[in-house]
Design an enzyme around this catalytic site. Structure first.
Site, mmCIF file in Angstrom:
data_model
loop_
_atom_site.group_PDB
_atom_site.id
_atom_site.type_symbol
_atom_site.label_atom_id
_atom_site.label_comp_id
_atom_site.label_asym_id
_atom_site.label_seq_id
_atom_site.Cartn_x
_atom_site.Cartn_y
_atom_site.Cartn_z
ATOM 1 N N SER A 212 0.843 -1.191 0.000
ATOM 2 C CA SER A 212 0.000 0.000 0.000
ATOM 3 C C SER A 212 0.885 1.251 0.000
ATOM 4 O O SER A 212 1.703 1.419 -0.902
ATOM 5 C CB SER A 212 -0.957 -0.043 1.194
ATOM 6 O OG SER A 212 -1.993 0.891 1.036
ATOM 7 N N GLU B 12 -8.815 -5.103 -5.080
ATOM 8 C CA GLU B 12 -8.114 -4.018 -4.404
ATOM 9 C C GLU B 12 -9.036 -2.894 -3.946
ATOM 10 O O GLU B 12 -8.797 -2.259 -2.923
ATOM 11 C CB GLU B 12 -7.042 -3.426 -5.331
ATOM 12 C CG GLU B 12 -5.867 -4.325 -5.634
ATOM 13 C CD GLU B 12 -4.839 -4.371 -4.505
ATOM 14 O OE1 GLU B 12 -5.135 -3.836 -3.411
ATOM 15 O OE2 GLU B 12 -3.766 -4.947 -4.719
#
Length: 536
Positions: free
Chosen positions: A212, A349
Protein backbone atom coordinates in the site's frame (compact mmCIF):
# COMPACT_ATOMS: atom_id res chain seq x y z
CA UNK A 1 46.11 -35.03 45.83
CA UNK A 2 43.16 -33.37 47.62
CA UNK A 3 44.43 -29.98 46.46
CA UNK A 4 44.66 -31.28 42.86
CA UNK A 5 41.07 -32.55 42.88
CA UNK A 6 39.91 -29.30 44.49
CA UNK A 7 41.65 -27.29 41.77
CA UNK A 8 40.15 -29.48 39.02
CA UNK A 9 36.68 -29.17 40.57
CA UNK A 10 36.89 -25.38 40.75
CA UNK A 11 38.18 -25.24 37.17
CA UNK A 12 35.33 -27.43 35.87
CA UNK A 13 32.77 -25.49 37.87
CA UNK A 14 34.05 -22.20 36.47
CA UNK A 15 34.08 -23.58 32.92
CA UNK A 16 30.53 -24.87 33.33
CA UNK A 17 29.37 -21.53 34.70
CA UNK A 18 31.00 -19.63 31.84
CA UNK A 19 29.50 -21.97 29.26
CA UNK A 20 26.04 -21.71 30.84
CA UNK A 21 26.35 -17.96 30.95
CA UNK A 22 27.35 -17.91 27.28
CA UNK A 23 24.57 -20.28 26.31
CA UNK A 24 21.97 -18.15 28.07
CA UNK A 25 23.39 -14.79 27.00
CA UNK A 26 21.49 -12.63 24.55
CA UNK A 27 22.96 -11.85 21.11
CA UNK A 28 25.41 -8.95 21.19
CA UNK A 29 26.51 -7.09 18.06
CA UNK A 30 29.41 -4.64 17.99
CA UNK A 31 28.99 -1.87 15.43
CA UNK A 32 30.82 1.35 14.65
CA UNK A 33 28.17 3.24 16.63
CA UNK A 34 28.33 0.99 19.69
CA UNK A 35 27.19 -2.35 21.06
CA UNK A 36 23.61 -3.53 20.50
CA UNK A 37 22.12 -6.36 22.54
CA UNK A 38 19.08 -8.18 21.21
CA UNK A 39 16.94 -11.12 22.28
CA UNK A 40 16.64 -14.74 21.15
CA UNK A 41 13.05 -15.73 20.40
CA UNK A 42 11.35 -18.42 18.34
CA UNK A 43 14.62 -19.80 17.06
CA UNK A 44 15.93 -16.50 15.65
CA UNK A 45 17.51 -13.32 17.00
CA UNK A 46 15.61 -10.06 17.27
CA UNK A 47 16.89 -6.52 17.78
CA UNK A 48 14.01 -4.15 18.48
CA UNK A 49 13.70 -0.38 18.49
CA UNK A 50 17.16 0.64 17.27
CA UNK A 51 17.16 4.41 16.62
CA UNK A 52 18.42 5.31 13.16
CA UNK A 53 17.61 9.02 13.48
CA UNK A 54 17.27 11.67 16.13
CA UNK A 55 13.79 12.32 17.48
CA UNK A 56 12.07 14.79 15.11
CA UNK A 57 11.25 17.40 17.74
CA UNK A 58 11.74 21.17 17.98
CA UNK A 59 13.90 22.32 15.04
CA UNK A 60 13.91 18.79 13.57
CA UNK A 61 10.12 18.71 13.12
CA UNK A 62 9.10 19.43 9.51
CA UNK A 63 12.78 19.23 8.61
CA UNK A 64 15.21 16.76 7.00
CA UNK A 65 16.14 13.65 8.96
CA UNK A 66 19.28 13.71 11.11
CA UNK A 67 21.19 10.50 11.87
CA UNK A 68 21.11 9.21 15.44
CA UNK A 69 24.11 9.68 17.70
CA UNK A 70 26.38 6.73 18.60
CA UNK A 71 25.50 4.82 21.77
CA UNK A 72 27.33 5.75 24.96
CA UNK A 73 26.56 2.34 26.49
CA UNK A 74 25.31 -1.01 25.21
CA UNK A 75 21.92 -0.42 23.63
CA UNK A 76 19.28 -2.86 24.88
CA UNK A 77 17.27 -3.73 21.77
CA UNK A 78 14.75 -5.84 23.64
CA UNK A 79 11.51 -3.95 23.04
CA UNK A 80 9.83 -1.98 20.27
CA UNK A 81 10.16 1.77 20.32
CA UNK A 82 7.07 4.02 20.37
CA UNK A 83 5.10 4.29 17.14
CA UNK A 84 4.78 7.61 15.34
CA UNK A 85 2.02 9.68 17.01
CA UNK A 86 -1.21 8.94 15.15
CA UNK A 87 -4.94 8.86 15.70
CA UNK A 88 -5.51 5.49 14.03
CA UNK A 89 -6.92 2.31 15.54
CA UNK A 90 -3.42 0.83 15.76
CA UNK A 91 -2.48 2.80 18.87
CA UNK A 92 -5.43 1.26 20.72
CA UNK A 93 -3.97 -2.22 20.39
CA UNK A 94 -2.12 -3.88 23.23
CA UNK A 95 1.60 -3.14 23.15
CA UNK A 96 1.37 -0.01 21.02
CA UNK A 97 2.40 3.35 22.42
CA UNK A 98 3.15 6.62 20.67
CA UNK A 99 6.07 8.95 21.26
CA UNK A 100 8.64 11.23 19.69
CA UNK A 101 11.44 8.62 19.76
CA UNK A 102 9.80 6.65 16.99
CA UNK A 103 12.36 6.78 14.19
CA UNK A 104 13.76 3.34 14.77
CA UNK A 105 14.12 -0.03 13.09
CA UNK A 106 13.85 -3.69 14.04
CA UNK A 107 16.12 -6.49 12.87
CA UNK A 108 15.27 -10.19 12.63
CA UNK A 109 18.22 -12.43 11.77
CA UNK A 110 19.02 -16.17 11.73
CA UNK A 111 20.30 -17.56 15.01
CA UNK A 112 24.08 -17.23 15.40
CA UNK A 113 24.42 -15.08 12.28
CA UNK A 114 27.67 -13.16 12.30
CA UNK A 115 29.68 -10.59 10.46
CA UNK A 116 30.93 -12.01 7.19
CA UNK A 117 27.90 -14.25 6.53
CA UNK A 118 26.78 -11.93 3.73
CA UNK A 119 23.10 -12.69 4.18
CA UNK A 120 20.50 -10.99 1.96
CA UNK A 121 18.56 -8.15 3.60
CA UNK A 122 14.88 -7.26 3.22
CA UNK A 123 13.90 -3.76 4.41
CA UNK A 124 10.14 -3.54 4.99
CA UNK A 125 8.19 -0.25 4.78
CA UNK A 126 4.72 -0.47 6.30
CA UNK A 127 1.55 0.84 4.68
CA UNK A 128 -1.27 2.97 6.04
CA UNK A 129 -2.05 5.68 3.45
CA UNK A 130 0.97 7.70 4.65
CA UNK A 131 -1.03 8.59 7.77
CA UNK A 132 -0.99 5.54 10.04
CA UNK A 133 0.80 2.26 10.69
CA UNK A 134 3.89 0.94 12.45
CA UNK A 135 6.76 -1.49 12.01
CA UNK A 136 5.72 -3.53 15.04
CA UNK A 137 2.44 -4.71 13.54
CA UNK A 138 2.36 -8.47 14.27
CA UNK A 139 1.72 -9.19 10.60
CA UNK A 140 5.22 -7.87 9.87
CA UNK A 141 7.00 -10.26 12.21
CA UNK A 142 10.19 -11.25 10.39
CA UNK A 143 10.76 -14.60 12.07
CA UNK A 144 9.86 -16.69 9.00
CA UNK A 145 12.24 -14.68 6.80
CA UNK A 146 15.05 -15.06 9.34
CA UNK A 147 14.51 -18.81 9.50
CA UNK A 148 14.87 -18.88 5.72
CA UNK A 149 18.23 -17.10 5.77
CA UNK A 150 17.07 -13.52 5.20
CA UNK A 151 17.70 -10.60 7.56
CA UNK A 152 14.48 -8.62 7.79
CA UNK A 153 14.57 -4.96 8.81
CA UNK A 154 11.29 -3.14 9.50
CA UNK A 155 11.22 0.63 9.93
CA UNK A 156 9.07 3.46 11.28
CA UNK A 157 8.83 6.78 9.45
CA UNK A 158 7.00 10.05 10.02
CA UNK A 159 3.33 10.07 9.02
CA UNK A 160 0.50 12.50 8.14
CA UNK A 161 1.46 16.16 8.70
CA UNK A 162 4.61 15.18 10.58
CA UNK A 163 5.88 13.35 7.51
CA UNK A 164 4.39 15.20 4.57
CA UNK A 165 3.68 18.82 5.44
CA UNK A 166 4.54 21.07 2.47
CA UNK A 167 5.26 24.79 2.54
CA UNK A 168 7.13 27.37 0.54
CA UNK A 169 9.09 28.43 3.60
CA UNK A 170 10.43 24.95 4.36
CA UNK A 171 11.28 24.49 0.68
CA UNK A 172 13.29 27.72 0.77
CA UNK A 173 14.94 26.82 4.08
CA UNK A 174 15.80 23.18 3.39
CA UNK A 175 15.74 22.87 -0.39
CA UNK A 176 12.88 20.37 -0.18
CA UNK A 177 9.45 20.03 1.40
CA UNK A 178 6.62 17.53 1.83
CA UNK A 179 8.80 14.43 1.95
CA UNK A 180 10.04 14.25 5.53
CA UNK A 181 8.76 10.67 5.77
CA UNK A 182 10.58 9.66 2.60
CA UNK A 183 13.77 11.24 3.94
CA UNK A 184 13.34 9.09 7.05
CA UNK A 185 13.26 5.99 4.86
CA UNK A 186 16.41 7.07 3.04
CA UNK A 187 18.19 7.66 6.36
CA UNK A 188 17.11 4.18 7.51
CA UNK A 189 18.54 2.71 4.30
CA UNK A 190 21.81 4.55 4.93
CA UNK A 191 21.88 3.01 8.41
CA UNK A 192 21.42 -0.43 6.86
CA UNK A 193 24.17 0.22 4.33
CA UNK A 194 26.58 1.30 7.07
CA UNK A 195 25.86 -1.20 9.86
CA UNK A 196 23.95 -4.27 8.63
CA UNK A 197 27.22 -6.06 7.87
CA UNK A 198 27.88 -6.26 11.63
CA UNK A 199 24.64 -8.26 11.94
CA UNK A 200 25.70 -10.70 9.20
CA UNK A 201 24.00 -8.90 6.33
CA UNK A 202 25.31 -7.95 2.92
CA UNK A 203 24.86 -4.21 2.18
CA UNK A 204 25.11 -5.04 -1.52
CA UNK A 205 22.14 -7.42 -1.35
CA UNK A 206 19.43 -5.16 0.03
CA UNK A 207 15.83 -5.49 -1.15
CA UNK A 208 13.29 -2.85 -0.18
CA UNK A 209 9.64 -3.79 0.02
CA UNK A 210 6.29 -2.47 1.13
CA UNK A 211 2.53 -2.72 0.80
CA UNK A 212 0.00 0.00 0.00
CA UNK A 213 1.63 3.31 1.04
CA UNK A 214 4.76 1.27 1.73
CA UNK A 215 4.69 0.13 -1.88
CA UNK A 216 4.07 3.70 -3.04
CA UNK A 217 7.14 4.65 -1.05
CA UNK A 218 9.18 1.85 -2.63
CA UNK A 219 8.35 3.08 -6.13
CA UNK A 220 9.22 6.61 -4.99
CA UNK A 221 12.61 5.41 -3.74
CA UNK A 222 13.24 3.59 -7.01
CA UNK A 223 12.82 6.94 -8.77
CA UNK A 224 14.53 9.09 -6.13
CA UNK A 225 18.07 10.25 -6.93
CA UNK A 226 18.75 10.42 -3.17
CA UNK A 227 18.19 6.66 -2.76
CA UNK A 228 20.44 5.62 -5.61
CA UNK A 229 22.80 2.78 -4.69
CA UNK A 230 21.07 1.98 -1.39
CA UNK A 231 19.29 -1.17 -2.61
CA UNK A 232 19.45 -3.77 -5.35
CA UNK A 233 15.88 -5.08 -5.55
CA UNK A 234 12.36 -3.83 -4.88
CA UNK A 235 9.09 -5.50 -3.89
CA UNK A 236 5.88 -3.54 -4.53
CA UNK A 237 2.61 -4.87 -3.15
CA UNK A 238 -0.39 -2.83 -4.28
CA UNK A 239 0.69 0.73 -4.89
CA UNK A 240 3.01 3.11 -6.75
CA UNK A 241 3.87 6.79 -6.88
CA UNK A 242 0.91 7.17 -9.30
CA UNK A 243 -1.71 5.95 -6.79
CA UNK A 244 -4.58 8.44 -6.46
CA UNK A 245 -5.62 9.98 -4.08
CA UNK A 246 -2.83 8.82 -1.74
CA UNK A 247 -0.25 10.27 -4.12
CA UNK A 248 -1.07 11.74 -7.54
CA UNK A 249 -1.59 10.91 -11.19
CA UNK A 250 -0.74 14.44 -12.33
CA UNK A 251 1.94 16.94 -11.40
CA UNK A 252 -0.52 19.87 -11.22
CA UNK A 253 -2.94 18.06 -8.89
CA UNK A 254 -0.05 17.01 -6.67
CA UNK A 255 1.20 20.55 -6.19
CA UNK A 256 -2.27 21.92 -5.57
CA UNK A 257 -3.40 19.34 -3.03
CA UNK A 258 -0.05 19.10 -1.22
CA UNK A 259 0.13 22.84 -0.56
CA UNK A 260 -3.61 23.47 -0.14
CA UNK A 261 -4.07 20.75 2.46
CA UNK A 262 -0.91 21.79 4.29
CA UNK A 263 -2.02 25.44 4.35
CA UNK A 264 -5.42 24.38 5.70
CA UNK A 265 -3.94 22.58 8.71
CA UNK A 266 -1.59 25.50 9.37
CA UNK A 267 -4.49 27.97 9.24
CA UNK A 268 -6.49 25.76 11.60
CA UNK A 269 -3.78 26.30 14.21
CA UNK A 270 -3.25 29.98 13.45
CA UNK A 271 -0.01 29.57 11.49
CA UNK A 272 0.97 30.96 8.11
CA UNK A 273 3.67 30.01 5.59
CA UNK A 274 6.54 31.81 7.29
CA UNK A 275 9.32 31.27 9.83
CA UNK A 276 7.05 32.23 12.72
CA UNK A 277 4.29 30.04 11.31
CA UNK A 278 6.63 27.06 11.17
CA UNK A 279 7.73 27.66 14.74
CA UNK A 280 4.09 27.79 15.83
CA UNK A 281 3.28 24.50 14.10
CA UNK A 282 6.25 22.84 15.78
CA UNK A 283 4.65 23.46 19.16
CA UNK A 284 1.40 21.64 18.32
CA UNK A 285 0.87 18.25 19.94
CA UNK A 286 1.55 15.63 17.22
CA UNK A 287 -1.54 13.66 18.22
CA UNK A 288 -3.67 16.76 17.79
CA UNK A 289 -2.17 17.23 14.33
CA UNK A 290 -2.96 13.64 13.40
CA UNK A 291 -6.58 13.94 14.54
CA UNK A 292 -7.03 16.80 12.10
CA UNK A 293 -5.58 15.15 8.99
CA UNK A 294 -6.96 11.62 8.90
CA UNK A 295 -8.28 9.68 5.91
CA UNK A 296 -11.41 11.50 4.70
CA UNK A 297 -11.61 10.79 0.96
CA UNK A 298 -15.08 11.38 -0.48
CA UNK A 299 -15.03 9.43 -3.72
CA UNK A 300 -18.14 11.03 -5.26
CA UNK A 301 -17.16 14.62 -4.44
CA UNK A 302 -13.42 13.92 -5.00
CA UNK A 303 -12.48 15.78 -1.84
CA UNK A 304 -9.91 15.01 0.85
CA UNK A 305 -7.82 16.92 3.36
CA UNK A 306 -5.09 14.41 4.21
CA UNK A 307 -1.42 14.85 3.35
CA UNK A 308 0.47 13.34 0.45
CA UNK A 309 4.10 13.41 -0.71
CA UNK A 310 5.07 16.41 -2.84
CA UNK A 311 6.76 16.03 -6.22
CA UNK A 312 9.53 18.43 -5.24
CA UNK A 313 12.15 17.65 -7.88
CA UNK A 314 14.67 16.82 -5.15
CA UNK A 315 13.52 13.77 -3.21
CA UNK A 316 10.95 12.83 -5.86
CA UNK A 317 10.77 13.63 -9.57
CA UNK A 318 8.78 16.75 -10.42
CA UNK A 319 6.70 14.66 -12.81
CA UNK A 320 6.79 10.90 -12.08
CA UNK A 321 4.67 9.95 -15.10
CA UNK A 322 7.04 11.68 -17.52
CA UNK A 323 10.00 10.25 -15.61
CA UNK A 324 8.64 6.75 -16.14
CA UNK A 325 7.98 7.38 -19.83
CA UNK A 326 11.58 8.56 -20.15
CA UNK A 327 12.79 5.30 -18.63
CA UNK A 328 11.39 3.48 -21.65
CA UNK A 329 13.88 5.37 -23.81
CA UNK A 330 16.95 5.09 -21.58
CA UNK A 331 19.60 2.40 -21.52
CA UNK A 332 21.07 1.32 -18.21
CA UNK A 333 24.85 1.59 -18.50
CA UNK A 334 25.84 1.04 -14.85
CA UNK A 335 24.94 -2.45 -13.53
CA UNK A 336 24.43 -0.95 -10.05
CA UNK A 337 21.50 1.03 -11.47
CA UNK A 338 19.78 -2.15 -12.62
CA UNK A 339 17.00 -2.65 -10.07
CA UNK A 340 15.17 -5.99 -10.09
CA UNK A 341 11.46 -5.63 -9.34
CA UNK A 342 8.69 -7.86 -8.04
CA UNK A 343 5.30 -6.15 -8.26
CA UNK A 344 1.69 -7.21 -7.95
CA UNK A 345 -1.94 -6.71 -7.04
CA UNK A 346 -4.90 -8.41 -5.36
CA UNK A 347 -8.09 -9.29 -7.21
CA UNK A 348 -10.38 -6.94 -5.29
CA UNK A 349 -8.11 -4.02 -4.40
CA UNK A 350 -10.89 -1.46 -4.42
CA UNK A 351 -13.47 -3.19 -2.23
CA UNK A 352 -12.28 -1.76 1.10
CA UNK A 353 -12.46 1.79 -0.25
CA UNK A 354 -15.86 1.62 -1.96
CA UNK A 355 -19.35 2.40 -0.68
CA UNK A 356 -22.47 0.97 -2.27
CA UNK A 357 -22.81 3.57 -5.01
CA UNK A 358 -25.30 3.62 -7.85
CA UNK A 359 -24.47 4.26 -11.49
CA UNK A 360 -25.19 7.98 -11.34
CA UNK A 361 -22.96 8.42 -8.27
CA UNK A 362 -20.09 6.58 -9.97
CA UNK A 363 -20.37 8.81 -13.03
CA UNK A 364 -20.44 11.84 -10.77
CA UNK A 365 -17.26 10.62 -9.09
CA UNK A 366 -15.53 10.25 -12.46
CA UNK A 367 -16.67 13.73 -13.56
CA UNK A 368 -15.47 15.38 -10.37
CA UNK A 369 -12.10 13.66 -10.67
CA UNK A 370 -11.32 13.85 -14.39
CA UNK A 371 -13.76 16.36 -15.87
CA UNK A 372 -16.95 16.32 -17.90
CA UNK A 373 -15.23 15.56 -21.18
CA UNK A 374 -13.90 12.18 -19.99
CA UNK A 375 -16.89 10.86 -18.06
CA UNK A 376 -18.53 8.75 -20.72
CA UNK A 377 -15.30 7.27 -22.06
CA UNK A 378 -14.04 6.27 -18.64
CA UNK A 379 -17.44 5.05 -17.45
CA UNK A 380 -17.72 2.83 -20.52
CA UNK A 381 -14.72 0.83 -19.28
CA UNK A 382 -16.71 -0.25 -16.20
CA UNK A 383 -20.46 0.17 -16.77
CA UNK A 384 -22.47 -2.00 -19.16
CA UNK A 385 -26.24 -1.78 -19.70
CA UNK A 386 -27.20 -0.28 -16.34
CA UNK A 387 -29.76 2.33 -15.30
CA UNK A 388 -28.72 5.42 -13.30
CA UNK A 389 -30.21 4.10 -10.05
CA UNK A 390 -28.85 0.56 -10.38
CA UNK A 391 -26.24 -0.53 -7.85
CA UNK A 392 -22.69 -0.09 -9.11
CA UNK A 393 -20.66 -1.38 -6.16
CA UNK A 394 -18.73 -3.94 -8.22
CA UNK A 395 -18.03 -1.44 -10.99
CA UNK A 396 -17.08 1.32 -8.55
CA UNK A 397 -14.80 -1.10 -6.73
CA UNK A 398 -13.03 -1.96 -10.02
CA UNK A 399 -12.71 1.73 -10.86
CA UNK A 400 -11.25 2.51 -7.43
CA UNK A 401 -8.86 -0.43 -7.70
CA UNK A 402 -7.56 0.91 -11.01
CA UNK A 403 -7.22 4.55 -9.97
CA UNK A 404 -5.76 3.78 -6.57
CA UNK A 405 -3.48 0.85 -7.39
CA UNK A 406 -3.67 -1.03 -10.70
CA UNK A 407 -3.11 1.73 -13.27
CA UNK A 408 0.01 3.01 -11.55
CA UNK A 409 1.29 -0.55 -11.22
CA UNK A 410 0.80 -1.16 -14.94
CA UNK A 411 2.50 2.11 -15.92
CA UNK A 412 5.39 1.44 -13.53
CA UNK A 413 5.86 -2.17 -14.70
CA UNK A 414 5.64 -1.24 -18.40
CA UNK A 415 8.26 1.48 -17.98
CA UNK A 416 10.69 -0.38 -15.74
CA UNK A 417 10.56 -3.64 -17.71
CA UNK A 418 12.24 -1.92 -20.65
CA UNK A 419 15.63 -2.07 -18.88
CA UNK A 420 15.02 -3.94 -15.62
CA UNK A 421 13.86 -7.42 -14.70
CA UNK A 422 10.23 -7.22 -13.61
CA UNK A 423 8.10 -10.04 -12.19
CA UNK A 424 4.37 -9.45 -11.69
CA UNK A 425 1.97 -11.44 -9.51
CA UNK A 426 -1.80 -11.55 -9.15
CA UNK A 427 -2.93 -12.61 -5.67
CA UNK A 428 -6.31 -14.34 -6.02
CA UNK A 429 -6.69 -16.41 -2.88
CA UNK A 430 -9.02 -16.00 0.07
CA UNK A 431 -10.84 -18.56 2.20
CA UNK A 432 -14.29 -19.33 0.81
CA UNK A 433 -16.17 -17.28 3.39
CA UNK A 434 -14.10 -14.19 2.45
CA UNK A 435 -14.22 -14.74 -1.28
CA UNK A 436 -18.01 -14.99 -1.35
CA UNK A 437 -18.36 -11.70 0.54
CA UNK A 438 -18.43 -8.38 -1.28
CA UNK A 439 -14.89 -7.66 -0.03
CA UNK A 440 -13.38 -10.63 -1.89
CA UNK A 441 -9.58 -10.83 -2.17
CA UNK A 442 -9.18 -7.39 -0.68
CA UNK A 443 -6.38 -4.89 -0.38
CA UNK A 444 -3.64 -5.95 2.07
CA UNK A 445 -5.01 -9.49 2.45
CA UNK A 446 -1.78 -10.97 1.03
CA UNK A 447 0.51 -9.64 3.78
CA UNK A 448 0.09 -12.54 6.21
CA UNK A 449 0.82 -14.97 3.36
CA UNK A 450 4.05 -13.17 2.44
CA UNK A 451 5.28 -13.06 6.06
CA UNK A 452 3.89 -16.46 7.06
CA UNK A 453 2.03 -14.78 9.92
CA UNK A 454 -1.31 -16.49 9.43
CA UNK A 455 -3.46 -16.88 12.55
CA UNK A 456 -3.26 -20.03 14.59
CA UNK A 457 -5.55 -22.73 13.25
CA UNK A 458 -5.30 -21.44 9.68
CA UNK A 459 -6.81 -23.75 7.08
CA UNK A 460 -4.61 -26.18 5.20
CA UNK A 461 -5.12 -24.33 1.92
CA UNK A 462 -4.14 -21.03 3.57
CA UNK A 463 -0.87 -22.53 4.76
CA UNK A 464 -0.22 -24.03 1.34
CA UNK A 465 -0.70 -20.66 -0.37
CA UNK A 466 1.45 -18.93 2.24
CA UNK A 467 4.27 -21.46 1.90
CA UNK A 468 4.39 -20.88 -1.85
CA UNK A 469 4.12 -17.08 -1.74
CA UNK A 470 6.61 -16.69 1.09
CA UNK A 471 9.15 -18.95 -0.63
CA UNK A 472 8.82 -17.10 -3.93
CA UNK A 473 9.52 -13.82 -2.17
CA UNK A 474 12.48 -15.34 -0.32
CA UNK A 475 13.87 -16.60 -3.64
CA UNK A 476 13.58 -13.13 -5.16
CA UNK A 477 15.25 -11.47 -2.18
CA UNK A 478 18.12 -13.96 -2.35
CA UNK A 479 18.69 -14.19 -6.10
CA UNK A 480 16.56 -11.62 -7.91
CA UNK A 481 14.56 -14.49 -9.41
CA UNK A 482 11.42 -15.86 -7.68
CA UNK A 483 12.03 -19.18 -9.43
CA UNK A 484 15.51 -19.81 -8.00
CA UNK A 485 16.59 -20.20 -4.38
CA UNK A 486 20.31 -20.31 -5.15
CA UNK A 487 20.42 -24.07 -5.54
CA UNK A 488 17.36 -25.26 -7.46
CA UNK A 489 14.46 -24.03 -9.59
CA UNK A 490 10.79 -24.11 -8.60
CA UNK A 491 8.46 -26.44 -10.58
CA UNK A 492 6.30 -23.69 -12.14
CA UNK A 493 8.31 -21.06 -13.96
CA UNK A 494 7.29 -17.46 -13.18
CA UNK A 495 8.15 -15.55 -16.39
CA UNK A 496 9.48 -12.04 -16.69
CA UNK A 497 6.91 -9.33 -17.35
CA UNK A 498 7.20 -6.89 -20.21
CA UNK A 499 4.82 -4.53 -21.97
CA UNK A 500 4.47 -6.66 -25.08
CA UNK A 501 4.28 -9.99 -23.29
CA UNK A 502 2.50 -9.22 -20.01
CA UNK A 503 2.70 -12.57 -18.24
CA UNK A 504 1.63 -12.75 -14.60
CA UNK A 505 2.08 -15.39 -11.89
CA UNK A 506 -1.33 -16.06 -10.35
CA UNK A 507 -1.18 -17.03 -6.67
CA UNK A 508 -4.04 -19.26 -5.60
CA UNK A 509 -4.53 -22.77 -4.26
CA UNK A 510 -3.21 -23.95 -7.61
CA UNK A 511 -0.77 -21.30 -8.90
CA UNK A 512 -0.28 -20.85 -12.62
CA UNK A 513 0.87 -18.32 -15.23
CA UNK A 514 -1.76 -16.16 -16.91
CA UNK A 515 -1.93 -13.17 -19.21
CA UNK A 516 -2.32 -9.86 -17.39
CA UNK A 517 -6.12 -9.74 -17.41
CA UNK A 518 -6.37 -6.03 -16.64
CA UNK A 519 -3.90 -4.92 -19.31
CA UNK A 520 -6.34 -3.95 -22.07
CA UNK A 521 -8.59 -1.93 -19.77
CA UNK A 522 -5.65 -0.23 -18.09
CA UNK A 523 -4.04 0.60 -21.44
CA UNK A 524 -7.28 2.31 -22.49
CA UNK A 525 -7.53 4.11 -19.15
CA UNK A 526 -3.96 5.36 -19.42
CA UNK A 527 -4.68 6.66 -22.92
CA UNK A 528 -7.80 8.48 -21.70
CA UNK A 529 -6.05 10.05 -18.72
CA UNK A 530 -2.75 10.97 -20.34
CA UNK A 531 -3.53 11.53 -24.04
CA UNK A 532 -3.46 15.32 -23.54
CA UNK A 533 -0.99 15.30 -20.67
CA UNK A 534 1.60 17.44 -22.45
CA UNK A 535 -0.98 20.23 -22.49
CA UNK A 536 -1.60 20.05 -18.74
Amino acid sequence: MKRLFHTLFITLLFTFAVNCSYANSEPLVITDIGAIEGVSEHGVEHFYGIPYAKAPVHDLRFAPTVAADPFADTFKADSFCPVVPQSSFIVKRKGFRTGDNSLCLNIYRPKNAKKGDKLPVFVWIHGGAYMMGASNNPYYDGTAFAKDGVILVSINYRLHALGFYSSKYTYKKYGTTGNWGHLDMIEALKWVRNYIESFGGDPDKVTIGGESAGSMAVSSLVLSPLAKGLFKRAVLESGTILSYPFVSLYKSENSKSAFTNSAAIATLFGADDSESGLEALRTIDPLLLSYNCGYDFDMVKNTFSFFKPYFDGVVLPQDPYKELQQKKKEEVSNPKDNIEILIGYNTDEGSLFTDNLNVLELKTAIKNTFGESKVQSIAALYLKDKEPTDSAFKEASSYNADIMFNLGMKIFADAMSKNHKVYMYHFDYAPFEYKKSHKGVSHSSEIAYVFSTLPEGAQKDMKKVSDNMHQRFVNFIKTGDPNFNGKSMTPIRWPLYNERSPKVYKIDKLPYVENFKLKDRLDKLEELLYSDYDNE
